[in-house]
Design a protein around this motif. Structure first.
Motif, short mmCIF file in Angstrom:
data_model
loop_
_atom_site.label_atom_id
_atom_site.label_comp_id
_atom_site.label_asym_id
_atom_site.label_seq_id
_atom_site.Cartn_x
_atom_site.Cartn_y
_atom_site.Cartn_z
N CYS A 288 26.49 103.97 56.76
CA CYS A 288 27.93 104.16 56.94
C CYS A 288 28.62 103.85 55.62
N GLU A 289 29.55 104.71 55.25
CA GLU A 289 30.28 104.50 54.00
C GLU A 289 31.79 104.59 54.27
N TYR A 290 32.51 103.59 53.76
CA TYR A 290 33.96 103.50 53.93
C TYR A 290 34.58 103.60 52.55
N SER A 291 35.37 104.65 52.32
CA SER A 291 35.90 104.92 50.98
C SER A 291 37.41 105.10 51.00
N TYR A 292 38.05 104.53 49.98
CA TYR A 292 39.49 104.79 49.79
C TYR A 292 39.64 106.10 49.04
N LEU A 293 40.57 106.95 49.49
CA LEU A 293 40.79 108.24 48.86
C LEU A 293 42.07 108.25 48.03
N LYS A 294 43.22 108.21 48.70
CA LYS A 294 44.50 108.27 47.99
C LYS A 294 45.62 107.85 48.93
N ALA A 295 46.81 107.69 48.35
CA ALA A 295 47.98 107.30 49.14
C ALA A 295 48.90 108.50 49.34
N PHE A 296 49.55 108.55 50.48
CA PHE A 296 50.50 109.60 50.83
C PHE A 296 51.82 108.95 51.23
N GLN A 297 52.88 109.74 51.19
CA GLN A 297 54.15 109.37 51.80
C GLN A 297 54.83 110.62 52.29
N PRO A 298 55.54 110.53 53.42
CA PRO A 298 56.29 111.70 53.88
C PRO A 298 57.33 112.10 52.83
#
Length: 257
Positions: free
Chosen positions: A216-226
């Motif tokens: 199992c791998e848990y990775s941060y990708l990027k941040a979003f905002q509306p």
């Protein structure tokens, strides 16, 4: 008459090790739940905020080491140090039963939004109460609880699918998190969970015959905002589309059918 093939014997032995590890986890969870039930009327969590979450995180850290030592599987984290330090909504796809607990290893102070049925589960109910987590079935009350946690400077973990993935790669995202993001202006930090064995997926259950050792791998990708004037439902669809673009068929090839 010839006996079972070495490959079949090895597969059976691997499965028995997996079952033993699951039973051990159940015993640990029940014992910790009893401890939380005892501590609850004593007000320990009020005097030592976050204590239960830190105990959970440390226990899960030890559990993942045991998984690796026994050859049952391994859990890895990537780029989690890039998560913002301040308040943010952390969102992720939801592949397996232990996703939130594994993530506590890296973000022990996070407030988890959990499936409400767990509040009646004899293995988790008092852990959840002591941990200050938020049930996902209280409608606007749940959303306001998430909003308050963010305004108090906390990080909040939510699975927009609402439950574990039923039809890979994703269930449709619910828009509640997007409503909270619009209200608080908190960044929405996307994590992706890759679970090629389908470990503890909705289809497989606790004692499914998973491909072992799992990974199992848990990775941060990027941040979003509306963006300005973007409706919560539209933002939720935008984020869902982003997630769908990250997966390939190989990510689910070994999932239980």
């Amino acid at each position: 008459m010839s006996g079972p093939s070495p490959q079949k014997a090895s597969s059976t032995f691997s499965y028995l090790r997996y079952v033993a590890i699951v039973l051990l986890f159940g015993l640990w969870a029940f014992a910790l739940n009893v401890l939380c039930a005892v501590l609850l009327p004593l007000g320990v969590e009020k005097r030592h905020p976050g204590l239960v979450r830190r105990i959970l995180a440390d226990s899960m850290r030890r559990y993942t080491r045991l998984l690796e030592i026994t050859g049952v599987g391994r859990v890895r984290f990537r780029d989690m140090d890039r998560l913002p330090k301040g308040p943010c909504l952390i969102v992720a796809n939801h592949t397996g039963l232990l996703d939130a607990l594994f993530l506590l290893i890296e973000i022990p102070e996070v407030v988890c939004v959990f499936k409400a049925g767990l509040s009646r589960n004899p293995f988790f109910r008092y852990m959840i109460r002591q941990g200050g987590f938020i049930a996902n079935d209280d409608g606007m009350e749940s959303l306001h609880a998430m909003e308050k946690a963010l305004n108090d400077g906390r990080q909040v973990l939510v699975f927009p699918e609402g439950t574990r993935t039923e039809v890979p790669p994703l269930n449709r995202f619910k828009a509640g998190f997007a409503w909270v993001a619009k209200r608080t202006h908190a960044p929405v930090c996307a994590l992706i969970i890759r679970n090629p064995s389908g470990l503890l997926s909705k289809r497989g259950g606790l004692f499914g015959r998973y491909a072992l050792p799992f990974h199992c791998e848990y990775s941060y990708l990027k941040a979003f905002q509306p963006v300005e004037d973007e409706q919560p439902a539209v933002f939720a669809r935008r984020l869902e589309s982003f997630y769908r673009e990250q997966f390939t068929s190989e990510d689910f090839a070994q999932w239980p059918k």
